[in-house]
Design an enzyme around this catalytic site. Structure first.
Site, mmCIF file in Angstrom:
data_model
loop_
_atom_site.group_PDB
_atom_site.id
_atom_site.type_symbol
_atom_site.label_atom_id
_atom_site.label_comp_id
_atom_site.label_asym_id
_atom_site.label_seq_id
_atom_site.Cartn_x
_atom_site.Cartn_y
_atom_site.Cartn_z
ATOM 1 N N ASP A 28 14.718 -7.869 20.931
ATOM 2 C CA ASP A 28 14.383 -6.598 20.481
ATOM 3 C C ASP A 28 15.473 -6.075 19.542
ATOM 4 O O ASP A 28 15.367 -4.929 18.924
ATOM 5 C CB ASP A 28 14.092 -5.583 21.747
ATOM 6 C CG ASP A 28 15.416 -5.335 22.552
ATOM 7 O OD1 ASP A 28 16.200 -6.063 22.420
ATOM 8 O OD2 ASP A 28 15.277 -4.463 23.375
ATOM 9 N N SER A 29 16.606 -6.704 19.424
ATOM 10 C CA SER A 29 17.755 -6.232 18.431
ATOM 11 C C SER A 29 17.162 -6.324 17.205
ATOM 12 O O SER A 29 17.968 -5.859 16.158
ATOM 13 C CB SER A 29 19.027 -7.155 18.607
ATOM 14 O OG SER A 29 18.695 -8.571 18.655
ATOM 15 N N ASP A 67 11.838 -11.693 23.559
ATOM 16 C CA ASP A 67 11.855 -10.381 24.175
ATOM 17 C C ASP A 67 10.554 -9.617 24.320
ATOM 18 O O ASP A 67 9.837 -9.610 23.389
ATOM 19 C CB ASP A 67 12.834 -9.564 23.689
ATOM 20 C CG ASP A 67 14.370 -9.560 24.008
ATOM 21 O OD1 ASP A 67 14.425 -10.262 25.147
ATOM 22 O OD2 ASP A 67 15.224 -9.162 23.553
ATOM 23 N N LYS A 97 10.849 -13.083 27.912
ATOM 24 C CA LYS A 97 11.833 -12.361 28.885
ATOM 25 C C LYS A 97 11.567 -10.812 28.681
ATOM 26 O O LYS A 97 11.541 -10.456 27.622
ATOM 27 C CB LYS A 97 13.140 -12.808 28.792
ATOM 28 C CG LYS A 97 13.933 -12.010 27.767
ATOM 29 C CD LYS A 97 15.545 -12.355 28.106
ATOM 30 C CE LYS A 97 16.387 -11.620 26.964
ATOM 31 N NZ LYS A 97 16.046 -10.119 27.288
ATOM 32 N N GLU A 99 12.632 -7.217 28.518
ATOM 33 C CA GLU A 99 14.098 -6.683 27.931
ATOM 34 C C GLU A 99 14.392 -5.459 28.918
ATOM 35 O O GLU A 99 13.481 -4.722 29.328
ATOM 36 C CB GLU A 99 13.909 -6.133 26.584
ATOM 37 C CG GLU A 99 15.081 -5.541 25.788
ATOM 38 C CD GLU A 99 16.433 -6.446 26.056
ATOM 39 O OE1 GLU A 99 17.414 -5.926 26.445
ATOM 40 O OE2 GLU A 99 16.303 -7.559 25.655
ATOM 41 N N GLU A 103 22.910 -1.933 31.870
ATOM 42 C CA GLU A 103 23.705 -1.889 30.556
ATOM 43 C C GLU A 103 24.845 -2.818 31.051
ATOM 44 O O GLU A 103 25.462 -3.609 29.995
ATOM 45 C CB GLU A 103 24.250 -0.586 30.012
ATOM 46 C CG GLU A 103 23.112 0.217 29.502
ATOM 47 C CD GLU A 103 22.618 -0.535 28.089
ATOM 48 O OE1 GLU A 103 23.468 -0.894 27.250
ATOM 49 O OE2 GLU A 103 21.535 -0.712 27.857
#
Length: 185
Positions: A28-29, A67, A97, A99, A103
């Site tokens: 998702d980056s 993601d 996977k 996301e 953190e």
């Protein structure tokens, strides 16, 4: 331990596959590194599907993992299943996977989790206590400039190389030396 760079296009995926990287994570980056968003939150399944398709189509040996972006799986197990099916059926992902998660997990916690569970763990900045490490390739190889997260190690300066190539191209065009006869039909 396995490496997992995060490519978003066929050429980068093919390069990492050729280099022997065993897992390619299409994350998702992409929200930040492809679409220019400030966070990963806005990216959608429909935006990620073509990126996953490009990577999975180019990878000959590497496992392509997609993601599931925020909002595409949290409502129910059924929603998660249907989103995963889309990534696998429409984009050729080998695995998916969800996301999310904590953190910041201290290094010793990541190592303890890895020892305690029967599924692979992936870290980003978690030292070597996990089964695999992931880095966004734009951070690792340098197209991204500016302040980098502490967990990033820069392995190349793609930004500098690309900038120099663009400057040379522009100069050749301005001088009239490109295209030369050998570059025309």
């Amino acid at each position: 331990m396995s490496e997992q760079p995060a490519p978003y296009d066929m050429y980068t995926a093919a390069t990492f596959d050729e280099a022997g990287i065993p897992v390619l994570l299409i994350g998702d980056s992409a929200s930040n590194d492809v679409f220019g968003n400030k966070t990963s939150l806005p990216v959608t399944v429909d935006q990620l599907l073509p990126l996953v398709r490009a990577v999975s189509g180019a990878a000959r040996q590497a496992l392509a993992i997609a993601d599931l972006p925020f909002g595409s799986y949290e409502a129910s197990a059924e929603q998660c299943f249907h989103t995963a099916v889309r990534f696998m059926k429409e984009a050729g992902a080998h695995a998916v996977k969800p996301e999310g998660g904590e953190e910041m997990v201290p290094e010793h916690v990541g190592a303890e989790i890895t020892r305690s569970v029967a599924v692979p763990t992936v870290g980003i900045g978690a030292r070597n206590g996990c089964d695999a490490q992931v880095l966004v390739w734009q951070d690792m190889a340098g197209p991204r400039t500016g302040q980098l997260p502490r967990f990033v190690k820069r392995y190349a300066d793609v930004h500098g190389v690309l900038r120099e190539a663009a400057q040379n191209f522009a100069a050749d065009v301005a001088k009239g030396t490109f295209p030369a006869p050998e570059h025309t039909f």
